[in-house]
Design a protein around this motif. Structure first.
Motif, short mmCIF file in Angstrom:
data_model
loop_
_atom_site.label_atom_id
_atom_site.label_comp_id
_atom_site.label_asym_id
_atom_site.label_seq_id
_atom_site.Cartn_x
_atom_site.Cartn_y
_atom_site.Cartn_z
N GLY A 83 0.79 -1.23 0.00
CA GLY A 83 0.00 0.00 0.00
C GLY A 83 0.82 1.27 0.00
N GLU A 84 0.10 2.38 0.13
CA GLU A 84 0.71 3.70 0.16
C GLU A 84 1.19 4.03 1.56
OE1 GLU A 84 1.14 5.69 -2.46
OE2 GLU A 84 0.21 4.22 -3.81
N LYS A 85 2.13 4.96 1.66
CA LYS A 85 2.56 5.46 2.96
C LYS A 85 1.37 6.13 3.65
CE LYS A 85 7.00 4.53 2.22
NZ LYS A 85 6.94 4.09 0.81
N LEU A 86 1.32 6.02 4.96
CA LEU A 86 0.20 6.57 5.72
C LEU A 86 0.61 7.82 6.50
CD1 LEU A 86 -1.35 3.24 7.03
CD2 LEU A 86 -2.11 4.63 5.11
N GLY A 87 1.51 8.59 5.97
CA GLY A 87 1.93 9.82 6.63
C GLY A 87 3.33 9.71 7.19
N THR A 88 3.84 10.83 7.70
CA THR A 88 5.19 10.87 8.24
C THR A 88 5.16 11.16 9.73
OG1 THR A 88 5.41 13.23 7.79
CG2 THR A 88 6.11 11.71 6.05
N GLU A 89 6.26 10.85 10.41
CA GLU A 89 6.40 11.13 11.83
C GLU A 89 7.84 11.50 12.13
OE1 GLU A 89 5.33 7.67 14.04
OE2 GLU A 89 6.61 6.34 12.89
N ASP A 90 8.01 12.43 13.05
CA ASP A 90 9.34 12.85 13.50
C ASP A 90 9.66 12.17 14.83
OD1 ASP A 90 9.65 14.57 11.33
OD2 ASP A 90 8.72 16.25 12.39
N PHE A 91 10.89 11.67 14.97
CA PHE A 91 11.33 11.01 16.19
C PHE A 91 12.17 11.97 17.03
CE2 PHE A 91 11.46 6.66 13.87
CZ PHE A 91 10.09 6.55 13.99
N GLY A 92 12.03 11.85 18.36
CA GLY A 92 12.85 12.63 19.28
C GLY A 92 13.09 11.88 20.56
#
Length: 260
Positions: free
Chosen positions: A210-219
């Motif tokens: 499938g398609e990517k479901l959005g992005t996330e930033d790690f910290g």
């Protein structure tokens, strides 16, 4: 079990730090808690060693800031609360920077951006994307409560009901992957970082669809008001500027093969 790692700075004798322009923590001990279940960020390798991108990054940060790191382990579902209460100085386990979490802990600047993906068994042919998974009421998804994959599964894949019985809650990310492998569930949502690591190590047993479901930033996370935020942010910026972050990405996402 308590994992100890003394990461001495390069110039303890003189009190200098790498480059001479970063804060000097003068050998300060920093207790970092992690889950060791999120390859290739942090995990236990075949020889029983705790390794991964975040371990290498923390070693570099400690060297640049003249600090000593002590590691401890805790489950994901207890981590944010434990750090918030001051039981540990920092937490690391691919933690998505989110406003609700920032109400109880402080975040570092982002050190990585990843994309949410759908991981399934290698022979899966009953669905090919989020819509076809949601349309089949017989299919189950595994997730850790309170994680970004849990919320993406609830609101972006299913019907927005956090009590939906199609979501099987598990304590660790490793347990969700094992449930997928054994057929107890049919889907695990994960960031592309961990997903690609598991797929590469699965010898065809797992795949991304499938398609990517959005992005996330790690910290990294800290108790509110921690005086470690600013110096570690400075070290992260320094590592981005001189190519260290890029080198870690190459090592752990391109060159390292899980299971070898």
């Amino acid at each position: 079990m308590r994992l100890l790692a003394t990461l001495a700075a390069a110039f303890f004798a003189t009190g200098a730090v790498a480059g001479g322009h970063l804060p000097n923590l003068e050998g300060r001990e920093i207790v970092v808690v992690t889950e060791n279940a999120y390859p290739p960020l942090q995990f236990i390798d075949g020889a029983g060693n705790a390794v991964g991108w975040e371990y290498d990054a923390m070693a570099e940060i400690a060297s640049r800031l003249n600090a000593t790191i002590v590691y401890e382990n805790i489950s994901w579902d207890a981590m944010i609360a434990a750090v918030s209460e001051g039981q540990f100085d920092m937490g690391m386990t691919g933690i998505t920077i989110r406003e609700d979490r920032a109400e109880v802990v402080d975040f570092s600047d982002k050190y990585m951006t990843s994309e949410m993906v759908m991981m399934v068994r290698g022979d899966e042919d009953r669905f090919t994307d989020a819509a076809s998974f949601a349309a089949n009421a017989d299919l189950l998804m595994a997730a850790q409560p309170g994680t970004t994959p849990f919320y993406v599964g609830v609101y972006d894949v299913l019907d927005g009901d956090e009590a939906n019985p199609r979501i099987v809650l598990m304590e660790t990310f490793g347990a969700t992957v094992q449930a997928l492998r054994t057929g107890d569930v049919d889907l695990v949502l994960t960031d592309g970082t961990a997903g690609n690591g598991y797929v590469d190590a699965s010898d065809g047993g797992l795949k991304i669809i499938g398609e990517k479901l959005g992005t996330e930033d790690f910290g990294f996370i800290y108790p509110k008001g921690s005086d470690l935020v600013a110096p570690i942010n400075a070290a992260i910026a320094d590592m981005m500027a001189d190519g260290t972050i890029e080198a870690l990405n190459t090592k752990w996402f391109l060159e390292y093969k899980l299971g070898e």
